[in-house]
Design an enzyme around this catalytic site. Structure first.
Site, PDB file in Angstrom:
ATOM      1  N   GLY A  62      -1.094   2.077 -13.026  1.00 17.29           N
ATOM      2  CA  GLY A  62      -2.419   2.581 -12.699  1.00 17.29           C
ATOM      3  C   GLY A  62      -2.427   4.080 -12.586  1.00 17.29           C
ATOM      4  O   GLY A  62      -1.432   4.769 -12.852  1.00 17.29           O
TER       5      GLY A  62
ATOM      6  N   VAL B 227       3.588  -0.502 -10.658  1.00 23.12           N
ATOM      7  CA  VAL B 227       3.779  -1.639  -9.757  1.00 23.12           C
ATOM      8  C   VAL B 227       4.856  -2.555 -10.335  1.00 23.12           C
ATOM      9  O   VAL B 227       4.809  -2.917 -11.518  1.00 23.12           O
ATOM     10  CB  VAL B 227       2.463  -2.419  -9.563  1.00 23.12           C
ATOM     11  CG1 VAL B 227       2.692  -3.596  -8.618  1.00 23.12           C
ATOM     12  CG2 VAL B 227       1.382  -1.505  -9.006  1.00 23.12           C
TER      13      VAL B 227
ATOM     14  N   ASP C 260     -11.999   4.115  -5.150  1.00 24.75           N
ATOM     15  CA  ASP C 260     -11.661   3.727  -6.526  1.00 24.75           C
ATOM     16  C   ASP C 260     -11.930   2.236  -6.717  1.00 24.75           C
ATOM     17  O   ASP C 260     -11.084   1.484  -7.187  1.00 24.75           O
ATOM     18  CB  ASP C 260     -10.196   4.058  -6.832  1.00 24.75           C
ATOM     19  CG  ASP C 260      -9.911   4.087  -8.333  1.00 24.75           C
ATOM     20  OD1 ASP C 260     -10.883   4.130  -9.112  1.00 24.75           O
ATOM     21  OD2 ASP C 260      -8.738   4.066  -8.715  1.00 24.75           O
TER      22      ASP C 260
ATOM     23  N   LYS D 103       4.825  -0.821  -5.167  1.00 23.38           N
ATOM     24  CA  LYS D 103       4.134   0.255  -5.871  1.00 23.38           C
ATOM     25  C   LYS D 103       4.917   1.549  -5.727  1.00 23.38           C
ATOM     26  O   LYS D 103       5.154   2.030  -4.628  1.00 23.38           O
ATOM     27  CB  LYS D 103       2.716   0.435  -5.312  1.00 23.38           C
ATOM     28  CG  LYS D 103       1.945   1.538  -6.024  1.00 23.38           C
ATOM     29  CD  LYS D 103       0.530   1.629  -5.488  1.00 23.38           C
ATOM     30  CE  LYS D 103      -0.217   2.775  -6.155  1.00 23.38           C
ATOM     31  NZ  LYS D 103      -1.586   2.908  -5.646  1.00 23.38           N
TER      32      LYS D 103
ATOM     33  N   GLY E 109       2.280  -3.693 -13.789  1.00 19.90           N
ATOM     34  CA  GLY E 109       1.056  -2.910 -13.941  1.00 19.90           C
ATOM     35  C   GLY E 109       1.302  -1.434 -13.770  1.00 19.90           C
ATOM     36  O   GLY E 109       2.238  -1.008 -13.087  1.00 19.90           O
TER      37      GLY E 109
END
Length: 841
Positions: free
Chosen positions: A589, A594, A706, A608, A587
């Protein structure tokens, strides 16, 4: 394999791809609409089963219909099989009908051979009605719902005229996927209809690509037809259903795509369709028809280079043939370029790419990205991209035609017209694309024009010859080489004479080789040791710069965190992720990337890698790591530790395997959501529990800042886990808010926070309210309406609450699985979250 032609159909058999000559006696048009195979009128060998059309000569001009279906009038029939049709229903509503009276209409494609295309919608024009649309092949599968009212029509007539169908006198059901048949149920509501509209009928018709604009005249009329609604037509695409897929169809005589590409129709019902290969002009209205054995006609390459007055440059870019700028200056349409503001562009007018260089010798285009890099060029312009357009620059391969070199040489329009020009095959990976031309070795120039390949003068290259160079046609020779050397025709240069004995040569070679080996090994060991020392020094420096000593003190002072949080070494995490290999990325972001990793103790973790962290923020970052390490909650992703030996800090979390809530809700909208209604309510409760814990139960209150569906992860049992605290902030208990630089994600962002920068727990509550609306509607927080305009989900949801039309936005699966009481309370909770910002003072 099927025969290439089929002039007649045997009893009980199905004809395969038919030749144009076999259809010479079949009618070619009806009322100005051209008829192309597989459609046809007349004997059964003029059309494939399921594609019969009829011409009604009782009207002037005559009208073309699907088979005997007088509801479906064909307005345009394209050679590649797509049909534009007018499908209109006029339903007489009884003025004395009791509320709840239902009127049912249905449509079924003749022979199940056509689909209503995705992107179509059903338009209902009428007063006091609710409309429910179902897929006839699956009666329990509701395609959509809408309602139309005429309350206070006179006051709103001026507003409604010329607008879209918003529920005032007109409403729309969007088709979420292609359908072969549908059923429409129209229910009369309890509504006082104005006298002027008491006897008006309800009009329903299919519409593609927003071709209809509401008119009060349509509402007042007794009925509407093709001449009334104008551009509002349905798009129908063909599907061959005599075999379930392409692989099986190819083994039968009735195979429809003998000379074209075959595409499986992936809707679960089986069937296939045909299309001409890339490089063929699909939009040649007079020519290409993939359902004819001779129907796909490739763009004609014109090898002539005798045209005069053609511009061969644009700005600093040279434009060699076969490319060209003006009409008839290129070899065919796919080589046409245009020059705008001294920039060479390729592509259609609304989406173009800038060509900065053209290599004839290598068959390459060097291209800059412009306008829309995600746009896929039409097949007539389709070149192969060697570089992904996530970058600003790309290299495209190009070929003349998708035929082989041997076949191309037999054609009149063979492109390699210069002497000394062989052809070469162009491949993309393991796929053969076509051929191109290249001057033979020893020649240079343009092989696509006559006498374009000229001899290369190798004597102009200094290193080619140490003696006297003699240029030859396609080659060269060298005399007068220095003493002890001779011209080597293989190496094409002067080389030393080999006069030493074999024994001495071997001895010298072994001695030199051994010395080089020892020197190489020694150098390698020293370099490795030096690199290890440099890496350790850099990592120690990063650890100190990233406040590693401060974090160690904070962790050691917190007894609860000592056994839970670990400071990992960079070596441990590199081993866990195979040196952060790109295949381990799970992922990306707004705050970092990640990676999936496996620690030495076999724990699967998510690592991360944050974006650059400002030095001024490191104290706060370390403090937050210490705080997050103390959070123990089943609905918050657990932090195992961090690594501070890299340039940017690395965080190590537990790995959650089932992706994000956003992916499950918005992944494949054509399929049912994997989450049941019970799952959705449970996930909402679990997320709310986690946020409540962060706001109230944690040792120091934490504002996430968030909250969004992509930051809610789901494990194997679909348990919700709140994640990604990259934007989070902790505050002391006596603080009520924090003033910060505006952060967050559009669509989830509290409007009040966006304007003031004041952060408190209500900012997270607003974002949570948006997630509740996502769970109810299965729409993205920023979505496109039917006009392609961006809409804010929370604003639209609040508007439907005020208009009492919320049901139009809800996910059909919610109607199937939830009762009204549950929907009411979730609506109430979503409204509370979405309006929280208005309560802030």
């Amino acid at each position: 394999m099927p025969s290439p032609g089929c002039s007649h159909r045997r009893a009980g058999g199905i004809c395969g791809a038919t030749l144009r000559a076999d259809l010479a006696r079949c009618p070619k048009s009806c009322g100005g609409v051209n008829i192309s195979y597989p459609y046809g009128i007349g004997p059964d060998d003029c059309f494939r089963p399921g594609f019969e059309v009829t011409c009604n000569h009782s009207t002037r001009p005559p009208k073309l219909f699907l088979s005997n279906d007088t509801t479906t009038e064909i307005v345009q029939l394209y050679p590649w099989g797509v049909v534009e049709a007018s499908i209109v229903f006029n339903i007489a509503i009884r003025p004395d009908g009791a509320p709840g009276t239902t009127y049912n209409i249905s449509w079924d494609a003749p022979g199940r051979s056509l689909y209503v295309m995705e992107g179509s919608n059903m338009v209902m024009v009428g007063c006091g009605i609710e409309a429910y649309m179902f897929a006839a092949t699956d009666p329990g599968n509701m395609l959509g719902f809408c309602a139309s009212t005429c309350d206070d029509t006179a006051a709103k007539e001026k507003w409604a005229e010329g607008r879209d169908c918003s529920g005032m006198g007109c409403c729309i059901v969007d088709l979420p996927w292609p359908v072969r048949a549908f059923r429409l149920s129209i229910i009369q509501k309890e509504e006082a209809v104005p006298a002027a509209l008491a006897n008006a009928t309800v009009k329903a018709f299919l519409n593609y690509d927003d071709g209809y604009t509401f008119s009060m005249q349509d509402l007042l009329s007794d009925k509407i037809n093709k001449s009334t609604i104008g551009a509002a037509t349905a798009g129908l695409s063909p599907v061959i259903i005599d075999q379930p897929n392409c692989s099986i169809a190819k083994m039968h005589e009735g195979y429809a795509c003998a000379a074209s590409n075959c595409d499986n129709y992936g809707d679960g019902h089986g069937g296939y369709s045909c299309s001409c290969p890339n490089g063929y002009d699909d939009f040649n209205y007079d020519g290409n028809n993939p359902y004819l054995a001779d129907g796909c006609t490739e763009d004609e390459y014109n090898p002539s280079d005798q045209k005069l007055n053609c511009s061969r440059s644009c700005g600093n870019t040279s434009i060699p043939f076969p490319f060209g700028l003006e009409p008839e200056c290129s070899a065919d349409t796919k080589f046409e370029l245009n020059c705008t503001s001294n920039q060479t562009l390729i592509g259609q007018s609304h989406v173009q790419y800038q060509v900065v260089n053209i290599s004839i010798d290598e068959g390459l285009l060097f291209v800059n990205r412009t306008y829309d890099p995600t746009y896929v060029l039409h097949s007539a312009y389709q070149f192969l991209k060697d570089v992904d357009f996530s970058e600003q620059y790309g290299i495209w391969k190009w070929a003349i035609s998708n035929t082989t070199c041997d076949m191309a040489k037999k054609q009149i329009r063979y492109a390699c017209i210069s002497a000394n020009t062989p052809s070469n095959g162009v491949t993309h990976g393991q796929v053969y694309v076509g051929y191109r031309c290249k001057c033979a070795h020893g020649y240079e120039g343009n092989p696509y024009i006559r006498n374009g390949c000229n001899d290369t003068n190798e004597c102009l290259v200094p290193y080619k010859c140490n003696g006297t160079c003699h240029n030859l046609e396609g080659s060269f020779n060298c005399t007068g080489c220095p003493q002890g050397t001779v011209f080597d025709p293989v190496e094409m240069q002067c080389t030393f004479i080999k006069h030493r004995s074999l024994v001495s040569a071997v001895a010298i070679g072994l001695g030199c080789g051994l010395g080089i080996l020892v020197l190489t090994l020694s150098t390698t060991i020293l370099v490795q040791q030096w690199r290890q020392h440099v890496r350790k020094t850099i990592r120690r420096a990063c650890f100190r710069r990233n406040k590693g000593l401060l974090l160690e003190q904070l962790i050691s002072s917190e007894e609860s965190a000592t056994h839970n949080t670990k400071i990992f070494s960079l070596e441990d995490l590199e081993m866990a992720t195979n040196s952060f290999d790109s295949t381990r990325i799970v992922g990306c972001g707004g705050h970092g990337t990640v990676y999936k990793g496996i620690l030495v103790d076999q724990r699967v973790v998510a690592i991360k890698k944050s974006k650059i962290v400002e030095q001024s923020e490191l104290d706060q970052f370390i403090n937050e790591v210490a705080i997050l390490s103390q959070i123990i909650h089943r609905n918050v992703v657990k932090l195992f530790g961090c690594c501070l030996e890299s340039e940017v800090p690395l965080l190590v979390y537990e790995f959650i395997s089932n992706g994000t809530l956003y992916e499950l809700l918005h992944g494949d909208l054509s399929a049912k959501c994997l989450l049941t209604w019970d799952d959705r309510t449970r996930i909402a409760l679990e997320a709310a529990t986690a946020l409540s814990y962060l706001h109230s139960a944690a040792s120091i209150p934490i504002f996430h800042r968030d909250v969004k569906s992509s930051n809610i992860l789901l494990n194997d049992s679909f348990t919700a886990k709140v994640s990604d605290f990259g934007a989070s902030r902790s505050i002391s208990i006596d603080e009520t808010h924090v003033v910060t630089i505006v952060q967050g994600t559009f669509g989830y962002l509290d409007p009040e926070y966006y304007h003031t920068g004041q952060l408190n727990e209500k900012s997270d509550v607003y974002s949570f309210g948006v997630i509740l609306v996502e769970l109810l509607t299965r729409k993205k927080p920023i979505f496109l309406n039917c006009f392609g305009e961006k809409q804010n989900l929370s604003h639209c949801f609040l508007q439907t609450l005020r208009d009492k039309t919320t049901a139009q936005m809800l996910d059909p699966q919610v109607f199937e699985e939830a009762d009204e009481r549950e929907i009411y309370y979730i609506n109430k909770a979503a409204t509370k979250g979405a309006t929280t910002f208005a309560e802030r003072t």
